[in-house]
Design an enzyme around this catalytic site. Structure first.
Site, PDB file in Angstrom:
ATOM      1  N   ASP A   1       4.925  -6.047   9.762  1.00 20.29           N
ATOM      2  CA  ASP A   1       5.802  -5.889  10.704  1.00 20.29           C
ATOM      3  C   ASP A   1       5.741  -7.024  11.865  1.00 20.29           C
ATOM      4  O   ASP A   1       6.699  -7.218  12.326  1.00 20.29           O
ATOM      5  CB  ASP A   1       5.664  -4.325  11.022  1.00 20.29           C
ATOM      6  CG  ASP A   1       6.173  -3.338  10.379  1.00 20.29           C
ATOM      7  OD1 ASP A   1       6.922  -3.744   9.275  1.00 20.29           O
ATOM      8  OD2 ASP A   1       5.570  -2.114  10.185  1.00 20.29           O
TER       9      ASP A   1
ATOM     10  N   ASP B   1       0.227  -3.308  12.221  1.00 24.76           N
ATOM     11  CA  ASP B   1       0.772  -3.690  10.843  1.00 24.76           C
ATOM     12  C   ASP B   1       1.202  -5.275  10.810  1.00 24.76           C
ATOM     13  O   ASP B   1       2.257  -5.622  11.346  1.00 24.76           O
ATOM     14  CB  ASP B   1       2.025  -2.988  10.646  1.00 24.76           C
ATOM     15  CG  ASP B   1       2.299  -3.024   8.814  1.00 24.76           C
ATOM     16  OD1 ASP B   1       2.521  -2.236   8.136  1.00 24.76           O
ATOM     17  OD2 ASP B   1       3.037  -4.423   8.585  1.00 24.76           O
TER      18      ASP B   1
ATOM     19  N   ARG C   1       0.929  -1.150   0.306  1.00 23.05           N
ATOM     20  CA  ARG C   1       0.063  -0.024   0.113  1.00 23.05           C
ATOM     21  C   ARG C   1       0.920   1.278  -0.017  1.00 23.05           C
ATOM     22  O   ARG C   1       1.643   1.339   0.772  1.00 23.05           O
ATOM     23  CB  ARG C   1      -0.906  -0.138   1.201  1.00 23.05           C
ATOM     24  CG  ARG C   1      -2.029  -0.922   1.234  1.00 23.05           C
ATOM     25  CD  ARG C   1      -2.963  -0.488   2.291  1.00 23.05           C
ATOM     26  NE  ARG C   1      -2.529   0.154   3.554  1.00 23.05           N
ATOM     27  CZ  ARG C   1      -3.515   0.298   4.378  1.00 23.05           C
ATOM     28  NH1 ARG C   1      -4.899   0.286   4.207  1.00 23.05           N
ATOM     29  NH2 ARG C   1      -2.965   0.850   5.670  1.00 23.05           N
TER      30      ARG C   1
ATOM     31  N   THR D   1      -1.160   7.439  -0.443  1.00 22.46           N
ATOM     32  CA  THR D   1      -2.544   7.241  -1.148  1.00 22.46           C
ATOM     33  C   THR D   1      -3.289   6.123  -0.424  1.00 22.46           C
ATOM     34  O   THR D   1      -4.555   6.133  -0.802  1.00 22.46           O
ATOM     35  CB  THR D   1      -2.233   7.047  -2.799  1.00 22.46           C
ATOM     36  OG1 THR D   1      -1.591   5.693  -2.889  1.00 22.46           O
ATOM     37  CG2 THR D   1      -1.591   8.224  -3.299  1.00 22.46           C
TER      38      THR D   1
END
Ligand code: PRP
Ligand code: URA
Length: 209
Positions: free
Chosen positions: A203, A200, A104, A108
């Site tokens: 991560d 995340d 991603r 944006t």
């Protein structure tokens, strides 16, 4: 419209709650992801066709059931989807594994594809597209667009945590794709992260933060 299955099995809910906790480290997170995905796969493969086969036990000949040989492809969306592959292969060891790389854009929030390698006979396979997180839905929609462009037809999407926005977007774009979810969360925050979510996923799986 897509059918949406939320797996509310207590074992799945318990393990996902531990994955959400911020103090859960990479090693435990990875192990839990494998366990949860194994449990989800058990349910998500409930409709695989069976055929009757004649076998011989030490006692007698008998007719019993085996998988009819439906060929499966697992396609993780890189990189966090990789955390799903071992758990699925534990249930369906003969599945082939394709890879689709998307990230991603941090500004944006739109997906950017950087890699795609699928089994050559993808059009014949039942395809499980896997990614722990369905947030805006952009990555899942683009990944499935790419797979369909390359001939994929019989596709389901499986994730741990989904936001309502992602479910809506995916089922609008691909109404033929059913969605399997361990937990449906409340909403996205201003950075398009899922709340309460687990942070995340990449991560947390790979210890990159
Ligand atoms: C995460 C996640 C999904 C995507 C979901 O990946 O693993 O692929 O975001 O968000 P969306 O529904 O809004 O598209 P990310 O882009 O962070 O890449 P990574 O797996 O390489 O960390
Ligand atoms: N990607 C993640 O890894 N987590 C989110 O909450 C949203 C997108």
């Amino acid at each position: 419209m897509s059918k949406v299955y939320v797996f509310d099995h207590p074992l799945i809910q318990h393990k996902v709650t531990i994955m959400r906790m911020k103090e859960t480290g990479t090693k435990e997170f990875k192990e839990l992801a494998k366990e949860v995905v194994t449990l989800m796969t058990y349910e998500a493969t409930r409709d695989l066709p069976l055929k009757e086969v004649e076998i011989e036990t030490p006692m007698c000949r008998t007719t019993q059931k085996m998988l009819a040989g439906e060929d499966i492809a697992i396609i993780p969306i890189l990189r966090a989807g990789l955390g799903f592959v071992d758990g699925m292969l534990a249930c369906v060891p003969n599945a082939k594994v394709g890879h689709i790389g998307l990230y991603r854009d941090p500004d944006t929030h739109m997906p950017v594809e950087y890699y795609c390698k699928l089994p050559t006979d993808i059009e014949k396979r039942k395809i499980f597209v896997v990614d722990p997180m369905l947030a805006t839905g952009g990555s899942a929609v683009d990944a499935i667009n790419s797979i369909k462009l390359r001939g994929g037809k019989d596709i389901v999407f499986m994730c741990l945590i989904a936001a309502p926005e992602g479910i809506e977007k995916l089922s609008q774009a691909h109404p033929d794709v059913d969605i399997y979810i361990a937990a449906k969360d409340e909403r996205l925050n201003e950075n398009a992260y899922i709340l309460p979510g687990l942070g995340d996923a990449g991560d947390r799986l790979f210890g990159t933060k």
